[in-house]
Enzyme design. Structure first.
Site, short mmCIF file in Angstrom:
data_model
loop_
_atom_site.label_atom_id
_atom_site.label_comp_id
_atom_site.label_asym_id
_atom_site.label_seq_id
_atom_site.Cartn_x
_atom_site.Cartn_y
_atom_site.Cartn_z
CD GLN A 163 31.99 22.82 -39.63
OE1 GLN A 163 32.72 23.29 -40.50
NE2 GLN A 163 31.72 21.52 -39.58
CD GLN A 199 32.04 16.35 -40.10
OE1 GLN A 199 32.88 17.09 -40.57
NE2 GLN A 199 32.24 15.05 -39.99
N PRO A 207 36.30 27.52 -36.87
CG PRO A 207 34.36 26.34 -36.30
CD PRO A 207 34.86 27.45 -37.17
N GLY A 217 40.37 23.31 -38.80
CA GLY A 217 41.43 23.52 -39.78
C GLY A 217 40.80 23.59 -41.15
N GLY A 218 39.98 22.60 -41.42
CA GLY A 218 39.31 22.57 -42.71
C GLY A 218 38.03 21.80 -42.63
CG MET A 219 33.39 21.45 -43.18
SD MET A 219 33.33 19.93 -42.19
CE MET A 219 32.23 18.93 -43.21
CD GLU A 220 34.80 16.62 -44.41
OE1 GLU A 220 35.40 17.51 -43.80
OE2 GLU A 220 34.31 15.62 -43.85
CG HIS A 235 42.37 15.74 -43.62
ND1 HIS A 235 42.64 14.62 -42.87
CD2 HIS A 235 41.10 16.09 -43.32
CE1 HIS A 235 41.58 14.31 -42.15
NE2 HIS A 235 40.62 15.19 -42.40
CD GLU A 236 39.53 19.19 -44.40
OE1 GLU A 236 38.51 18.49 -44.57
OE2 GLU A 236 40.11 19.29 -43.30
CG HIS A 267 37.20 14.33 -45.71
ND1 HIS A 267 36.80 13.19 -45.04
CD2 HIS A 267 37.80 15.12 -44.77
CE1 HIS A 267 37.14 13.30 -43.76
NE2 HIS A 267 37.75 14.46 -43.57
CD GLU A 293 37.52 13.33 -40.30
OE1 GLU A 293 38.64 13.48 -40.84
OE2 GLU A 293 36.55 14.06 -40.54
CG ASP A 348 31.73 18.88 -31.28
OD1 ASP A 348 32.10 18.72 -32.45
OD2 ASP A 348 32.17 19.76 -30.52
CE1 TYR A 361 39.36 13.78 -36.33
CE2 TYR A 361 40.30 14.28 -38.48
CZ TYR A 361 39.35 14.51 -37.50
OH TYR A 361 38.39 15.46 -37.71
N1 BES Z 1 35.49 16.96 -41.22
C1 BES Z 1 36.54 17.42 -40.40
C2 BES Z 1 36.13 18.52 -39.46
C3 BES Z 1 35.04 18.16 -38.50
C4 BES Z 1 35.03 16.95 -37.84
C5 BES Z 1 34.02 19.05 -38.24
C6 BES Z 1 34.01 16.65 -36.97
C7 BES Z 1 33.00 18.74 -37.36
C8 BES Z 1 33.00 17.52 -36.72
C9 BES Z 1 37.73 17.86 -41.22
O1 BES Z 1 37.95 17.09 -42.35
C10 BES Z 1 38.96 17.70 -40.37
O2 BES Z 1 39.25 16.60 -40.02
N2 BES Z 1 39.65 18.78 -40.09
C11 BES Z 1 40.86 18.77 -39.30
C12 BES Z 1 42.07 18.89 -40.16
C13 BES Z 1 42.83 17.66 -40.44
C14 BES Z 1 44.11 17.96 -41.19
C15 BES Z 1 43.03 16.70 -39.33
C16 BES Z 1 40.85 19.99 -38.42
O3 BES Z 1 40.01 20.85 -38.62
O4 BES Z 1 41.71 20.09 -37.55
ZN ZN Z 2 38.70 15.16 -41.83
#
Ligand code: BES
Ligand code: ZN
Length: 592
Positions: free
Chosen positions: A126, A128, A253, A255-258, A282-283, A286, A305, A362, A370
């Site tokens: 991971q 990002q 860790p 929900g998703g990573m793009e 969502h992903e 991105h 976001e 972070d 978001y």
């Molecule tokens: N890119 C993010 C995850 C992320 C953000 C990783 C910042 C590290 C640092 C991903 O697109 C994301 O926003 N995931 C969300 C899901 C979404 C439906 C809001 C999550 O993982 O909760």
């Molecule tokens: Zn996102």
């Protein structure tokens, strides 16, 4: 200027990486070389790469691999160590031989018991926001783009996947080759290795998962092609070729990573009824907002976001209708309000434009980017109308493709393309209030969901004494249940908890979003019958969004602190560093 990277791209900039990596599950080490094709500026003397916890064995220059002088600077908190390599103006190739630390923050090494199949180890990265540097020496700034190719050696019998062209079948010798020919920022570098199989959904979409979860995944994501199709109709062609999903073990860790071409996803969206797939929208979104047009620094995180949540809800609206998308927007507003209250209405961390200098990026990754971002875009839409909005966004993505964007550049573009001197319009939107001021601006759109109004009538009735069985919850889907639960107090007496649980079976819910909301009430109400379910959830699921509120609730009371510590002792080995960082800190704060 990116305060989270040591690199000096004006002096020497990496354009392409050719990686040759070996994955050693016994030692928990990735080792090999990163050959960097670079461009140098006038009088260039150094190539500076970001590294963190990497062991650098040697560095060479040119095809003939002449040894190069290099030094690794003292590590700085969060940022790691600058690797400074002596080069000359005109140097085109620098090869770094290195290995990762077994505790590399991006990488999670799972032993077989931590996977669904229980037979093979598993690995995922991971990157990002600034964790790519813990597994690849790189110019780790979102403002810089690179293409890459990679050869990856893994144990025979395991599949390797990256954010690139991917295999669909095992190779005989455990060697895999990858290409990413579109320029991407380093935070989109990704690798996963495990007992993984592939099933197609359409010609250009499909799912990778462990054999034990592949069929459930194929069912859950049946609409994948329709999502890509809807996204393209909204904002232009999908630029990345294939769009596949990788369903990871539950310790993932996020929900998703793009990751480009291959979104990494938590298995906690496998609800069995396709009700949590907005995360996939969502992903996928991105692929435009973020991967095509990228936030220049982490202070501009909302450019990734906020735009993505707006796009996500437009995809969901196209597929499932406006009432559905509006329910999600109302849940989002709730999230925004809670987040603003938590951070404080005056906190500058609630500005859209962040100030993350000397901080771990972070820390800035809250719901503000978001949901405040979403509501700003929705406000713009409501003021200019949907047709103008869509043309604006389509043109924005097209004209900024494979480029980066700062908040300031966006504001200028917005002025030029949408406001065009119309001060009445500018005064209705007051975009600076959103971007440079804290809290929720007074012109934030109020979204009304009739469906949710009916749900609130039911939660009110329950609070006032109507028994659960008498409530009208017919046809409730996940959104309605989530709203119903979030409108109930977090603390209820045993009779009410029993009534809810016996009637709606929340403790046994297979839907992670519903279960997580229920478990908050379980903790605050000391509802012991659900403690085993709570422990089971916390031990197996590593998705930070769920862990944070549950541990926070536990840490509010002395006996909760004891429970949190007991559970965390069992759970911690299952979590990725992104989650342990957060929970370690929460527990330390609560017990100091
Ligand atoms: N890119 C993010 C995850 C992320 C953000 C990783 C910042 C590290 C640092 C991903 O697109 C994301 O926003 N995931 C969300 C899901 C979404 C439906 C809001 C999550 O993982 O909760
Ligand atoms: Zn996102």
């Amino acid at each position: 200027m990116d305060v989270h990277s040591f690199s000096k791209p004006d002096e020497a900039k990496v354009k392409h990486y050719d990686l040759d990596l070996t994955v050693d599950f016994d030692k928990k080490i990735i080792s090999g070389k990163a050959a960097c094709t670079i461009e140098t500026g006038k009088g260039a003397k150094h190539l500076i790469l970001d590294t963190r916890d990497l062991k650098i064995d040697k560095v060479t220059i040119g095809k003939d691999e002449k040894p190069a002088e290099f030094k690794l600077e003292k590590p700085v908190q969060f940022l790691g160590s600058a690797l400074i390599i002596d080069i000359e103006e005109g140097t085109t190739l620098v090869t770094v031989y290195y290995s990762t630390s077994p505790t590399a923050a991006a990488v999670q090494w799972l032993n077989p018991e931590q996977t669904a199949g229980k037979k093979h180890p598993f690995l995922f990265t991971q990157s990002q926001a600034i964790l790519a540097r813990t597994w690849v020496p790189c110019q780790d700034s979102p403002g810089l783009r690179i293409t890459y190719s990679a050869t990856v050696h893994v144990p025979v019998g395991l599949l390797a996947l990256m954010s690139a062209t991917n295999p669909t079948e095992l190779s005989k010798d455990g060697v895999y080759h990858f290409e990413m020919t579109n320029p991407i920022p380093s935070y989109l570098l990704a690798l996963s290795v495990g007992d993984i199989v592939f099933k197609p959904i359409s010609n250009r979409t499909g799912v990778y998962a462990e054999p034990a979860t592949i069929d459930k995944s194929v069912y859950e994501f049946a609409d994948l092609e329709n999502m890509v199709d809807a996204a393209e109709k909204l904002y232009g062609p999908y630029a990345w070729g294939r769009y596949d999903l990788l369903v990871l073990p539950p310790s993932f860790p996020f929900g998703g990573m793009e990751n480009p071409r291959l979104t990494f996803a938590t298995p906690t969206i496998l609800a069995g009824d396709r009700s949590l797939t907005s995360l996939v929208a969502h992903e996928l979104a991105h692929s435009w907002s973020g991967n095509l047009v990228t936030n220049a620094t982490w202070d501009d995180f909302w450019m990734n976001e906020g735009f993505t949540v707006y796009f996500e809800r437009r995809i969901m609206e196209a597929l499932y209708g406006k009432p559905f998308a509006d329910m999600q927007a109302v849940l989002g507003y709730q999230d925004l309000e809670d987040n603003v209250n938590e951070l404080g209405k005056e906190s500058r961390d609630t500005d859209l434009k962040l100030q993350l200098k000397d901080r771990d990026p972070d820390d800035g990754m809250t719901s503000i980017a978001y949901e405040k971002g979403y509501f700003l875009l929705r406000l713009i839409e409501e003021n200019v109308g949907r047709e103008k909005m869509d043309n604006f966004l389509k043109t924005y993505f097209k004209s900024h493709s494979f480029q980066t964007i700062t908040t300031e550049a966006f504001l200028e573009y917005f002025d030029k393309e949408l406001i065009k001197g119309n001060t009445a319009l500018a005064n209705k939107i007051r975009i600076n209030d959103w971007v440079y001021h804290p809290g929720i601006p007074t012109n934030c759109p109020k979204i009304i969901s009739e469906r949710f109004n009916e749900v609130e009538a039911q939660s009110d009735a329950f609070i006032k004494g109507t028994s659960a069985i008498k409530l009208n919850t017919k046809d409730y889907q996940t959104n309605e249940w989530m709203h119903f639960l979030s409108k109930l107090p977090t603390t209820m007496d045993r009779a009410k908890m029993n009534d809810l649980d016996h009637t709606f079976h929340f403790t046994d819910s297979g839907n992670s979003e519903i279960l997580a909301l229920w478990l908050e009430r379980v903790i605050n109400s000391n509802y012991e019958p659900a403690y085993p379910a709570l422990e089971n959830f916390l031990v197996h699921v590593g998705r930070r969004k769920f862990l944070k509120p549950l541990y926070a609730d536990l840490l509010k009371t002395p006996q909760g602190i004891k429970m949190a510590k007991d559970i965390y002792a069992k759970a911690r080995p299952n979590y990725h560093s992104v989650a342990t960082n957060t929970i370690d800190e929460m527990i330390a704060k609560a017990t100091k």
